[in-house]
Design a protein around this motif. Structure first.
Motif, mmCIF file in Angstrom:
data_model
loop_
_atom_site.group_PDB
_atom_site.id
_atom_site.type_symbol
_atom_site.label_atom_id
_atom_site.label_comp_id
_atom_site.label_asym_id
_atom_site.label_seq_id
_atom_site.Cartn_x
_atom_site.Cartn_y
_atom_site.Cartn_z
ATOM 1 N N ASN A 89 0.835 -1.195 0.000
ATOM 2 C CA ASN A 89 0.000 0.000 0.000
ATOM 3 C C ASN A 89 0.874 1.251 0.000
ATOM 4 N N PRO A 90 0.520 2.260 -0.792
ATOM 5 C CA PRO A 90 1.321 3.491 -0.830
ATOM 6 C C PRO A 90 1.004 4.394 0.361
ATOM 7 N N THR A 91 1.030 3.798 1.542
ATOM 8 C CA THR A 91 0.724 4.543 2.764
ATOM 9 C C THR A 91 1.908 4.559 3.731
ATOM 10 N N GLY A 92 3.029 3.968 3.311
ATOM 11 C CA GLY A 92 4.202 3.927 4.174
ATOM 12 C C GLY A 92 5.361 3.265 3.467
ATOM 13 N N PRO A 93 6.546 3.297 4.067
ATOM 14 C CA PRO A 93 7.720 2.652 3.465
ATOM 15 C C PRO A 93 7.524 1.139 3.340
ATOM 16 N N ILE A 94 8.327 0.521 2.477
ATOM 17 C CA ILE A 94 8.289 -0.935 2.300
ATOM 18 C C ILE A 94 8.762 -1.605 3.590
ATOM 19 N N HIS A 95 7.910 -2.464 4.165
ATOM 20 C CA HIS A 95 8.288 -3.165 5.395
ATOM 21 C C HIS A 95 9.036 -4.458 5.047
ATOM 22 N N LEU A 96 9.398 -5.225 6.078
ATOM 23 C CA LEU A 96 10.234 -6.406 5.845
ATOM 24 C C LEU A 96 9.572 -7.454 4.962
ATOM 25 N N GLY A 97 8.255 -7.650 5.127
ATOM 26 C CA GLY A 97 7.572 -8.623 4.278
ATOM 27 C C GLY A 97 7.662 -8.221 2.816
#
Length: 537
Positions: A117-125
């Protein structure tokens, strides 16, 4: 093959493929096969009798040093040294193309991955998918497939509204909404929206919300693209979910499915028969109030992929998306396509560990660890290699302390060091006026460690084909470690370059050719994982 023909037997009795493996115990030969056990009954012979006939013919064949029968009908084979050496010559001739195949030639594949989702940075998953998805795309392309790497932008729905409200709160200096997004990145984006639209906060509420929604998504997506590119992962297509609604595609596909009888009406809603494909319940496509459910956009998106001419659509989704497998297959069937044209890969969670304890905090995203956090901790190469090194259906604990080590305990260092060591060898050879000769007498490579290294090199095309077929890039990483191990063991016992006033011999040139072949395969394999092959370390 020749044996069976000589005995008047039909080739149709042969399994496809014929399995030939390297035995764990090198005393059992270079290769082994259970072919006689597999086909003996079909041809009316006892397995051992057939194996003995095969052994007699193979022993007389060019390139075979010996063929021996073991147990009830196993065949153990040893190659002649010059035949093994031809593998080295093949690598030197093919260069960067060694290992590639055409198993998927003519197949158009849409590979969708990350799609955060373009609501935050790319997380680990999402970072795991960025590494594995990119490597899988490279592997499929290496088998001749035409690959389109695609990112589905979830820019429609409630999460985008929460994102916009969070940005507005940050711009006003207020706490984030209870259901909103937190982290310093929200403040950064809010400030950037105000820099571009200084009067945004003075607009009527609906207009203000629209400004922060559109500008915020655009800025966040730019940030996502930047971090992915720096991670070595780029996409051919960024596809907007909102565009499916705005174009009328969602409404159109729902009507098409109704007309085709692929939906049924019950409880004032329209349903997809996803239980026919293993779902635990049928799924609502059009709600009782006439609004489309989330799956409606998924169906419209899948139809768009088929209309673009893809033969296979691969989705790489997170651990909480198991239910999407039957839904997407049901959608394919409802659209008149083979459900097998949809594949869904599910990736498990990733955890960071340091000092034996979990790492949870991020500088920018509150309690979410991001792609940038991982890269800052260990670098792009170590991050990509480690994420690709394990099957995605297993939970992965990344040991940051291990990946920071410049020792053989660190798998990526171990493989890269083998490549750097080989590159150094070639530089040293050049200083002595020696170069790799494709016409070297490779039949001189008779040392057991030389044979082991050659046979390991020879496995590379099969490893790539299997990794692409099973969608398992981790097979390439594990292979590279076995190749690095075979090289290090060879180097420990076989001197390559002359020392002092010694003259180069034919064996010198043969070993130089073998070393260059090993370096080339290490470079080819690392490239397919998106990991660099350093020449100095």
């Amino acid at each position: 093959m020749q044996v069976l023909t000589a005995r008047g037997l039909d080739h149709s009795v042969l399994p496809d493929p014929v399995t030939i493996e390297r035995p764990r115990n090198p005393e059992h030969g270079d290769y082994a096969t259970n072919l006689a056990l597999q086909v003996a009954k079909k041809v009316g012979l006892a397995p051992r009798e057939l194996a003995e006939a095969l052994a007699a013919e193979l022993t007389a064949a060019e390139g075979i040093a010996s063929a021996e029968v073991a147990g009830p009908g196993f065949l153990n084979l040893r190659l002649a040294a010059d035949a093994q050496g031809e593998l080295v010559r093949r690598v030197l001739s093919a260069g960067r193309d060694y290992g590639r195949g055409d198993a998927l030639a003519g197949t158009r594949i849409n590979l969708e991955f990350v799609s955060a989702n373009p609501t935050g940075p790319i997380h680990l998953g999402g970072t795991r998918w960025a590494a594995v998805g990119d490597a899988l795309g490279r592997l499929l392309a290496a088998q001749g497939a035409e690959i389109t790497r695609e990112y589905y932008i979830n820019d429609a729905g409630a999460q985008i509204d929460r994102f916009a409200r969070s940005l507005i709160a940050a711009a006003l200096g207020e706490p984030a909404p209870e259901d909103g997004y937190a982290g310093s990145y929200i403040n950064d984006i809010a400030a950037e929206v105000l820099r571009k639209e200084p009067s945004a906060l003075t607009k009527p509420e609906d207009e203000r919300h629209a400004i922060f929604r559109q500008a915020g998504v655009s800025l966040m997506l730019e940030e996502i693209k930047r971090t992915l590119h720096e991670f070595g992962t780029d996409f051919d297509v960024f596809f907007s979910e909102a565009s499916l609604h705005e174009s009328g595609s969602v409404a159109e596909v729902v009507e098409r499915l109704k007309e085709a009888g692929s939906l049924y009406f019950a409880d004032d809603a329209w349903w997809l028969r996803s239980t026919d494909h293993g779902d635990d319940k049928d799924r609502v496509v059009l709600k009782s109030d006439g609004t489309p459910a989330y799956i409606a956009a998924d169906i419209a998106y899948l139809r768009d992929k088929f209309e673009r001419g893809f033969d296979l659509c691969i989705y790489m989704l997170g651990a909480d998306h198991h239910g999407y497998i039957p839904r997407l297959k049901a959608a394919a069937a409802g659209l008149g396509h083979d459900p097998g044209a949809v594949e869904v890969l599910i990736g498990q969670l990733v955890n960071l560990v340091s000092g034996g304890k979990p790492v949870r905090m991020s500088k920018r995203a509150g309690n979410v660890v991001t792609l940038e956090d991982l890269v800052e901790a260990v670098g792009v190469d170590a991050a990509r290699y480690e994420l690709c090194r394990y099957s995605v259906d297993s939970i992965l604990d990344i040991d940051l302390d291990l990946l920071r080590k410049h020792t053989n305990e660190n798998p990526v260092f171990y493989v890269q060091y083998a490549h750097a060591r080989l590159a150094s060898l070639q530089r040293n050879a050049a200083e002595l006026g020696l170069r790799t000769q494709a016409d070297a007498d490779l039949g001189l490579l008779t040392h057991p460690r030389e044979g082991d290294l050659i046979r390991t090199i020879g496995e590379f095309p099969t490893v790539l084909r299997k990794a692409a077929e099973l969608r398992e890039p981790h097979r390439v990483a594990r292979y590279l470690e076995s190749l690095a191990s075979a090289y290090h063991k060879f180097y420990d016992v076989a001197r390559v370059l002359p020392q002092g006033d010694e003259e180069a011999t034919p064996l010198t040139h043969a070993r130089l050719a073998l070393c260059e072949a090993a370096r080339q395969v290490l470079a080819n394999g690392l490239s397919l994982l998106g990991v660099s092959a350093p020449e100095r370390m």
